[in-house]
Motif scaffolding. Structure first.
Motif, mmCIF file in Angstrom:
data_model
loop_
_atom_site.group_PDB
_atom_site.id
_atom_site.type_symbol
_atom_site.label_atom_id
_atom_site.label_comp_id
_atom_site.label_asym_id
_atom_site.label_seq_id
_atom_site.Cartn_x
_atom_site.Cartn_y
_atom_site.Cartn_z
ATOM 1 N N ARG A 46 0.653 -1.165 0.063
ATOM 2 C CA ARG A 46 0.116 0.035 0.031
ATOM 3 C C ARG A 46 1.227 1.359 0.255
ATOM 4 N NH1 ARG A 46 -5.428 1.215 3.354
ATOM 5 N NH2 ARG A 46 -6.380 -0.727 2.464
ATOM 6 N N VAL A 47 0.633 1.956 -0.541
ATOM 7 C CA VAL A 47 1.229 3.788 -0.836
ATOM 8 C C VAL A 47 0.745 4.208 -1.052
ATOM 9 C CG1 VAL A 47 2.413 5.064 -2.608
ATOM 10 C CG2 VAL A 47 2.675 2.014 -2.757
ATOM 11 N N SER A 48 0.500 5.397 0.877
ATOM 12 C CA SER A 48 -0.105 6.353 0.653
ATOM 13 C C SER A 48 0.853 7.629 0.109
ATOM 14 C CB SER A 48 -1.033 6.474 2.121
ATOM 15 O OG SER A 48 -1.172 5.564 2.602
ATOM 16 N N GLY A 49 1.333 7.829 -0.389
ATOM 17 C CA GLY A 49 2.086 9.138 -1.014
ATOM 18 C C GLY A 49 3.639 8.852 -1.293
ATOM 19 N N GLY A 50 3.916 9.188 -3.153
ATOM 20 C CA GLY A 50 5.033 8.324 -3.481
ATOM 21 C C GLY A 50 5.283 9.098 -4.524
ATOM 22 N N LYS A 51 6.424 8.562 -5.099
ATOM 23 C CA LYS A 51 6.965 8.620 -6.443
ATOM 24 C C LYS A 51 6.866 7.560 -6.764
ATOM 25 C CE LYS A 51 8.594 13.869 -6.887
ATOM 26 N NZ LYS A 51 8.000 13.861 -4.897
ATOM 27 N N ILE A 52 6.542 6.482 -7.887
ATOM 28 C CA ILE A 52 6.687 5.098 -7.751
ATOM 29 C C ILE A 52 6.727 4.867 -9.393
ATOM 30 C CG2 ILE A 52 4.975 4.749 -5.914
ATOM 31 C CD1 ILE A 52 3.091 3.722 -8.552
ATOM 32 N N SER A 53 7.544 3.662 -9.499
ATOM 33 C CA SER A 53 8.386 3.194 -10.485
ATOM 34 C C SER A 53 8.162 1.783 -10.209
ATOM 35 C CB SER A 53 9.909 3.450 -10.961
ATOM 36 O OG SER A 53 9.621 3.211 -12.321
ATOM 37 N N VAL A 54 7.252 1.278 -10.659
ATOM 38 C CA VAL A 54 7.051 -0.741 -10.469
ATOM 39 C C VAL A 54 6.796 -0.621 -11.649
ATOM 40 C CG1 VAL A 54 5.349 -2.279 -9.079
ATOM 41 C CG2 VAL A 54 5.767 0.414 -7.891
ATOM 42 N N PHE A 113 -1.843 -4.278 -5.751
ATOM 43 C CA PHE A 113 -0.611 -2.838 -5.462
ATOM 44 C C PHE A 113 -2.290 -1.692 -4.478
ATOM 45 C CE2 PHE A 113 2.579 0.053 -5.666
ATOM 46 C CZ PHE A 113 3.450 -0.299 -5.566
ATOM 47 N N ASN A 114 -2.384 -1.345 -3.841
ATOM 48 C CA ASN A 114 -3.066 -0.717 -3.886
ATOM 49 C C ASN A 114 -2.668 0.938 -3.070
ATOM 50 O OD1 ASN A 114 -5.311 1.356 -2.136
ATOM 51 N ND2 ASN A 114 -5.669 -1.063 -0.684
ATOM 52 N N MET A 115 -2.805 1.761 -4.332
ATOM 53 C CA MET A 115 -2.221 3.235 -4.440
ATOM 54 C C MET A 115 -3.355 4.975 -4.006
ATOM 55 S SD MET A 115 -0.170 3.063 -7.459
ATOM 56 C CE MET A 115 -1.579 2.002 -8.037
ATOM 57 N N LYS A 116 -3.457 5.438 -2.956
ATOM 58 C CA LYS A 116 -3.770 6.408 -2.575
ATOM 59 C C LYS A 116 -3.366 7.806 -3.138
ATOM 60 C CE LYS A 116 -6.075 3.102 0.161
ATOM 61 N NZ LYS A 116 -7.674 2.969 -0.517
ATOM 62 N N SER A 117 -3.984 8.873 -2.131
ATOM 63 C CA SER A 117 -3.263 10.432 -2.194
ATOM 64 C C SER A 117 -2.360 10.226 -1.779
ATOM 65 C CB SER A 117 -4.248 11.033 -1.430
ATOM 66 O OG SER A 117 -3.846 12.460 -1.409
ATOM 67 N N GLY A 149 -6.845 10.274 1.236
ATOM 68 C CA GLY A 149 -6.631 10.769 1.674
ATOM 69 C C GLY A 149 -6.159 11.431 1.225
ATOM 70 N N THR A 150 -5.130 12.797 2.337
ATOM 71 C CA THR A 150 -5.529 14.494 2.509
ATOM 72 C C THR A 150 -4.087 15.132 2.259
ATOM 73 O OG1 THR A 150 -4.786 13.980 4.671
ATOM 74 C CG2 THR A 150 -7.140 14.565 4.082
ATOM 75 N N THR A 151 -3.556 14.500 1.485
ATOM 76 C CA THR A 151 -1.603 14.715 0.565
ATOM 77 C C THR A 151 -1.694 15.693 -0.314
ATOM 78 O OG1 THR A 151 -1.448 13.704 -1.246
ATOM 79 C CG2 THR A 151 -1.124 12.539 0.760
ATOM 80 N N GLY A 152 -2.836 16.147 -0.682
ATOM 81 C CA GLY A 152 -2.765 17.746 -1.731
ATOM 82 C C GLY A 152 -2.733 17.089 -2.771
ATOM 83 N N THR A 153 -1.891 16.168 -3.128
ATOM 84 C CA THR A 153 -1.370 15.890 -4.153
ATOM 85 C C THR A 153 -2.083 14.864 -4.634
ATOM 86 O OG1 THR A 153 1.231 16.200 -3.837
ATOM 87 C CG2 THR A 153 0.354 14.464 -5.442
ATOM 88 N N GLU A 205 -10.841 4.986 -8.509
ATOM 89 C CA GLU A 205 -11.936 5.902 -7.828
ATOM 90 C C GLU A 205 -11.485 6.519 -7.120
ATOM 91 O OE1 GLU A 205 -12.072 2.969 -3.945
ATOM 92 O OE2 GLU A 205 -12.782 1.775 -5.441
ATOM 93 N N LYS A 206 -12.129 7.751 -6.748
ATOM 94 C CA LYS A 206 -12.325 8.034 -5.484
ATOM 95 C C LYS A 206 -11.755 9.569 -6.159
ATOM 96 C CE LYS A 206 -13.649 6.149 -1.869
ATOM 97 N NZ LYS A 206 -12.926 5.124 -0.556
ATOM 98 N N SER A 207 -11.144 9.789 -7.359
ATOM 99 C CA SER A 207 -10.667 10.923 -7.920
ATOM 100 C C SER A 207 -9.387 10.887 -8.277
ATOM 101 C CB SER A 207 -10.775 13.017 -6.582
ATOM 102 O OG SER A 207 -11.561 13.076 -6.545
ATOM 103 N N ALA A 208 -8.803 9.532 -8.048
ATOM 104 C CA ALA A 208 -8.100 9.323 -8.776
ATOM 105 C C ALA A 208 -8.184 9.526 -10.870
ATOM 106 C CB ALA A 208 -7.797 7.682 -8.598
ATOM 107 N N LYS A 209 -6.526 9.909 -11.629
ATOM 108 C CA LYS A 209 -6.445 9.984 -12.626
ATOM 109 C C LYS A 209 -5.071 9.130 -13.513
ATOM 110 C CE LYS A 209 -3.648 13.653 -12.602
ATOM 111 N NZ LYS A 209 -4.059 15.420 -13.337
ATOM 112 N N GLY A 210 -5.009 8.504 -14.466
ATOM 113 C CA GLY A 210 -4.293 8.045 -14.888
ATOM 114 C C GLY A 210 -4.244 7.722 -16.383
#
Length: 464
Positions: free
Chosen positions: A218-226, A242-246, A271-275, A305-310
């Protein structure tokens, strides 16, 4: 932003003590000799640790270990790090608290292992279709977060996690009072890995993950390359590979996923990271996912879901409970998708190629059919019809799923020369490439491929 990579390049040449102090941006690093700085000679890790685990050696830990902010723990190739735990209590399920930088530099010839003392028996039991112990959660996993600020250390920065050619398995022991209750409430299962550092990099390449009790990563913020990893049998009655959050930004590509409890890959801006959560998922292969999730309507392959994009391109989705799922509360206007290849054994699976509770619809370059068992992907060594998905049930207990539908085993998921997926990939888009560094301590991004799925006919892509 400071980064570890310049520091490490210097260490490779000078052989001085490893540190997570980061300095100036660097876009390219040659392949240096990995330094043996501050070598760890004891075979037992405990308390606060840092330094280098030496090539080919085995290390053990039976209580929580901590890497402080500003320190680095590195594994040279061929290292085994063994957790001695029983998964019964927080105290007997040791965890790695990573407030600094973690580096595991396994190689194809000499991979690293982060595992448990009874791993061989657990794999044997799983092969025999006994998954109870494999999904028990024997240790606490790796938790990568900045340390809590103190008067003497008011601005902890945390560190990067760089994992290459490494096996990580059997995490999920119950959390305790020493865990941050904002994401691990006492008694809840921990993950194989948790990463939450919006300013740092999470690089996972050519590695293997198996047997987590809940979410694998689970990732709750970070720059990722998987890139180019293998995920097998994770989650008992729920959980994603692989579960990704704000705050999560980056790319997931060429990953082979089989037997997820819920989704293989999930993006949510919770989440509330602002990014905003912004991730590209391309050229992944997902097989037999989603059937152990006990909650109604949850996914089985890709979920936004929940405002994610890509962007979602070139993925091969085979016999998953649900195909691509884009919910109405995702950032639908900024999600691009096409060139998916979906196969279903039964009518119920075919009707959920784009989940009926979502807003995703068939695209012009998708390969899919309303006819069950049409468009067989033609794997070299895997029968997609060996498990009778006569309906779209859920949940299915893990004990009812043969080993061949939840793990690689002897399967070969490359596409035969006559597969409909060859040459059908979209290549005229770019990865987000949020991780800027390359080389030994950076990422190797594989660009979008012309063939659908994780394995390319020219030998590139997933190397497992």
């Amino acid at each position: 932003m400071k980064k570890i990579f310049t520091q490490l390049a210097v260490l490779a040449g000078l052989g001085i003590m490893l540190s997570a102090c980061h300095k100036a941006e660097m876009v390219n690093i040659s392949q240096p000799l990995v330094s043996t700085a501050n070598g760890i000679t004891s075979d037992t890790l405990k308390g606060t640790v840092k330094g280098t685990m030496l090539a080919g050696k085995t290390y053990y830990f039976k209580s929580d270990i901590t890497v402080n902010d500003g320190d680095t723990l590195m594994m040279q190739s061929g290292v085994h790090l063994v957790a001695i735990g029983d998964g019964l209590t927080p105290a007997t399920s040791p965890e790695i608290f990573m407030h600094g930088t973690f580096i595991s530099l396994g190689t194809q010839a000499a991979p690293n292992y982060i595992t448990v003392q009874n791993a061989a028996d657990l794999h044997t039991q799983a092969t025999a279709q006994n998954y109870t112990n494999a999904l028990k959660g024997w240790w606490g996993g790796i938790t990568c977060t900045p340390a809590t600020a103190t008067v003497t250390h008011p601005s902890p920065t945390g560190g990067d996690a760089i994992i290459k050619w490494t096996h990580i398995e059997f995490g999920g022991g119950p959390a305790g009072t020493s865990d941050d209750q904002s994401f691990y409430t006492t008694g809840s299962p921990r993950y194989n890995m948790y990463f939450a550092n919006i300013t740092k990099n999470l690089i996972i390449e050519d590695s293997w993950f198996f047997g987590s009790k809940d979410d694998n990563i689970r990732v709750s913020g970070g720059k990722i390359s998987v890139m180019r990893n293998t995920f097998e049998l994770c989650g008992g009655v729920g959980g994603e590979f692989f579960n990704m959050k704000s705050g999560t930004v980056g790319d997931l590509a060429y990953n082979m996923c089989i037997g997820a409890a819920t989704n293989s890959l999930k993006a949510s801006d919770a989440g509330t990271t602002g990014t905003q959560c912004n991730v590209n998922m391309y050229n992944n292969t997902m097989v037999n996912g989603g059937y152990r999730q006990t909650k109604t309507g949850r996914g089985g392959s890709i979920d936004y879901e929940k405002s994610a994009k890509g962007s979602i391109y070139n993925n091969l989705i085979v016999n998953c409970r649900f195909g691509t799922r884009i919910t109405s509360d995702a950032d639908v206007a900024n999600i691009k998708y096409n060139n998916q290849y979906l196969y279903g054994y039964s009518p119920a699976i075919v009707t959920q190629f784009y989940s009926t509770d979502g807003v995703g619809v068939k695209q012009a370059n998708d390969i899919l059919s309303t006819t069950p068992q049409a468009n067989n992907p033609m794997f070299y060594g895997y029968d997609v019809n060996q498990y009778n998905f006569t309906a779209n049930p859920g949940p299915i207990s893990a004990t009812l799923q043969p080993y061949a539908v939840i793990a690689i085993g002897t399967g070969n998921f490359k596409l035969q020369a006559s597969s409909p997926g060859l040459g059908k990939g979209k290549t005229d888009f770019s990865p987000l490439a949020s991780v800027k560094t390359t080389g030994t301590y950076g990422t190797t991004i594989t660009l979008p491929g012309k063939d659908i799925g994780a394995y390319q006919n020219d030998g590139t892509g997933n190397q497992h």
